[in-house]
Design an enzyme around this catalytic site. Structure first.
Site, PDB file in Angstrom:
ATOM      1  CD  GLU A  26      -6.922 -26.728  -5.442  1.00 43.66           C
ATOM      2  OE1 GLU A  26      -7.184 -27.288  -6.528  1.00 43.66           O
ATOM      3  OE2 GLU A  26      -7.684 -25.899  -4.898  1.00 43.66           O
ATOM      4  CD  GLU A 172     -11.998 -23.447 -12.099  1.00 40.77           C
ATOM      5  OE1 GLU A 172     -12.814 -23.567 -11.156  1.00 40.77           O
ATOM      6  OE2 GLU A 172     -11.678 -24.401 -12.830  1.00 40.77           O
ATOM      7  CE1 TYR A 243     -10.051 -31.452 -13.511  1.00 39.18           C
ATOM      8  CE2 TYR A 243     -11.283 -29.390 -13.542  1.00 39.18           C
ATOM      9  CZ  TYR A 243     -10.169 -30.113 -13.156  1.00 39.18           C
ATOM     10  OH  TYR A 243      -9.177 -29.520 -12.414  1.00 39.18           O
ATOM     11  CD  GLU A 290      -7.915 -26.445 -12.305  1.00 44.03           C
ATOM     12  OE1 GLU A 290      -8.957 -27.129 -12.145  1.00 44.03           O
ATOM     13  OE2 GLU A 290      -7.632 -25.462 -11.617  1.00 44.03           O
TER      14      GLU A 290
HETATM   15  O1  AHR Z   1      -8.716 -29.372  -9.683  1.00 39.43           O
HETATM   16  C1  AHR Z   1      -9.776 -29.280  -8.789  1.00 39.43           C
HETATM   17  C2  AHR Z   1     -10.514 -27.952  -8.841  1.00 39.43           C
HETATM   18  O2  AHR Z   1     -11.161 -27.833 -10.073  1.00 39.43           O
HETATM   19  C3  AHR Z   1      -9.662 -26.721  -8.756  1.00 39.43           C
HETATM   20  O3  AHR Z   1      -9.425 -26.343  -7.450  1.00 39.43           O
HETATM   21  C4  AHR Z   1     -10.492 -25.692  -9.450  1.00 39.43           C
HETATM   22  O4  AHR Z   1      -9.704 -24.717 -10.097  1.00 39.43           O
HETATM   23  C5  AHR Z   1     -11.349 -26.477 -10.410  1.00 39.43           C
HETATM   24  O5  AHR Z   1     -12.677 -26.143 -10.300  1.00 39.43           O
END
Ligand code: AHR
Length: 506
Positions: A26, A172, A243, A290
């Protein structure tokens, strides 16, 4: 108690789509500038891309790299990043409170991907962007007709279309942090119309619609149903993002992949319902585009000043425990190979990344690099059903969590199989017995183990206490193998079937 692992090569989940071994870059922090791209660096190539970083990326054998965001995507004007570099504007990036100099844009990124042999997965801006700006970008990238944006690409020095197949419809869009976030109805409509136009322009492409930004967002489930109500006919994949972080409760942290498994199953079920509900003619598969461990600024002492180029944010230092969770997340992706067809480790360089750099200086890899490296290299073929009878434990993340997490892959030529195992026990080695049904001559080809003196051991540019080691000591007899995996370890065991090799000389 021994851990009993039973595998039958005829009990298959699915062929593994190689795109599950993808990553993400990114325009965020130092991912691009001083990450992959740093023209003044002594090891930069003639295009300004760092050769030392490329040398660490290549062994990962990535299938695709998602680009250019992330949250950045929702404010991105792609036209700023094409044409002569000197005339490209500097813009405020509202997603990360940084300055975007636009010295890397789609041409630089796509040509770098071609040089390193990786496909690109591009995103179109559905925050401030429109269906038209998405089609203009598609025309610029893939257009072969004598039309304005395809001609602009030619004028910028690139004659042949890039042929990018995989496109994300925004990022997102459910998150309040997103530039121009949308309700599910709003996003479903714009995604539908954009998808329709993009496929009219280039029917060869595949499209990913935004699912929820995580399983814990309150609109999860309802968002997916509404989005698919609108765009099912035009899209091919629905995205998932997740995450995890270690809050100090290590047993729970190590169990998080169990939750990821539930997330995948729930979204897959919603996709099946959408198909059935619309008498659909195609499946919607999952793009887990992600995933990683992320501490969200929590380990950083001070927030870097805002409004700088390459603002150094989200530079995590990963330890052994983080690598074990990444290993378990990879196992989860492999075990769900029938529904997950794309997955991107987020991200690749400097920002929540396996690869780190110093501006003007060194590049090195972190602990989480290794489970990904080995899964990507040796986890290709067919995902096999694994029956694991393991001791279990209870923790805040769930009850009955197996101490040993395992995924198995039958090689492409079916003359061998690879097991990926994580021992979640903080204290105990786990003796394992593998039974491979129908095999009479199982041999161990290789055993690689990742472990360290402590769960919080980290690799840095100076010290590498967490390094994969080749291990011996597995015993085989007929179709069985016995081996003991150390506490808090990730392991890859590769088996060959010599008799099958003889039957299949090719
Ligand atoms: O990967 C970091 C961020 O995490 C990305 O920009 C977003 O899509 C997510 O919230």
């Amino acid at each position: 108690m021994n851990v009993l692992i039973s595998i039958d090569p005829d009990k298959r989940v699915s062929k593994i789509d190689e795109r599950i071994y993808s990553s993400f870059i990114e325009h965020m922090g130092r991912a691009v500038y001083t990450g992959v791209y740093e023209p003044g660096h002594p090891l930069a190539d003639k295009h300004g891309f760092r050769g030392d970083v490329e040398a660490l990326i290549r062994p990962l054998e990535l299938s695709s790299i998602r680009y250019p965001g992330g949250n950045f995507l929702s404010g991105y004007r792609w036209l700023d990043g094409v044409g002569p570099k000197k005339s490209r504007p500097v813009r405020p990036d509202l997603a990360w409170s940084a300055l975007e100099p636009n010295q890397v844009g789609v041409d630089e990124f796509l040509q770098w991907c071609e040089r390193i042999g990786v496909s690109a997965m591009l995103g179109v801006n559905l925050g401030t962007g429109t269906p038209q700006s998405a089609c203009d970008l598609l025309e610029y990238v893939n257009g072969s007709l004598p039309t304005a944006f395809a001609d602009l690409r030619r004028q910028n020095g690139r004659t042949a279309p890039y042929g990018v197949k995989l496109w994300c419809l925004g990022n997102e869009m459910d998150g309040p942090w997103q530039i121009c976030a949308k309700t599910a109805e709003e996003y479903g409509r714009i995604a539908c119309e954009t998808a329709k136009m993009m496929k009219w322009l280039d029917p060869s492409i595949e499209l990913v619609a935004c699912g929820s930004s995580s399983r814990s967002i309150p609109t999860f489930g309802a968002w997916e149903r509404t989005v698919l109500k609108h765009c099912y006919p035009y899209v091919d994949y629905l995205s998932l993002h997740q995450y995890y972080q270690n809050d100090g409760d290590l047993p729970s942290f190590l169990a998080r992949s169990d939750e990821m498994d539930g997330f995948i199953r729930e979204v897959a079920e919603i996709c099946r319902e959408a198909k059935a509900g619309q008498n659909g003619d195609h499946d919607i598969y999952l793009s887990f585009d992600e995933w990683n461990v992320w501490y969200h600024f929590q380990k950083e002492c001070a927030e870097p000043p805002k409004w700088t180029v390459a603002r150094p944010i989200e530079e995590e230092t990963y330890d052994l425990a983080d690598a074990l969770v990444v290993g378990c997340m990879l196992n989860t992706l492999i075990r769900n190979a029938d529904t997950v067809k794309i997955a991107c480790l987020a991200q690749l360089v400097n920002v929540i990344a396996p690869i780190m750099t110093e501006p003007g200086g060194r590049a090195w890899v972190q602990t989480v690099y290794y489970p990904f490296l080995y899964a990507s290299r040796y986890g290709r073929g067919t995902s096999l059903r694994v029956c694991t009878e393991s001791p279990v434990y209870d923790c805040d993340a769930g009850k009955g969590i197996p101490l040993v997490d395992c995924a198995a892959v039958l090689s492409e030529d079916e003359t061998g199989a690879t097991l990926f195992l994580v021992n979640r026990s903080l204290t105990d080695a786990q003796p394992c017995r593998l039974t491979f049904a129908g095999e009479t001559d199982l041999r161990v080809d290789d055993w690689v183990s990742l472990r360290a003196q402590a769960a919080d051991a980290v690799d840095t540019a100076d010290e590498t206490p967490v390094r994969p080691e080749t291990v011996s000591g597995a015993a085989t007899s007929g179709g069985e193998a016995d081996f003991t995996i150390p506490p808090l370890s990730w392991n890859m065991l590769r088996f060959v079937f010599p008799s099958r090799g003889k039957k299949r000389p090719s």
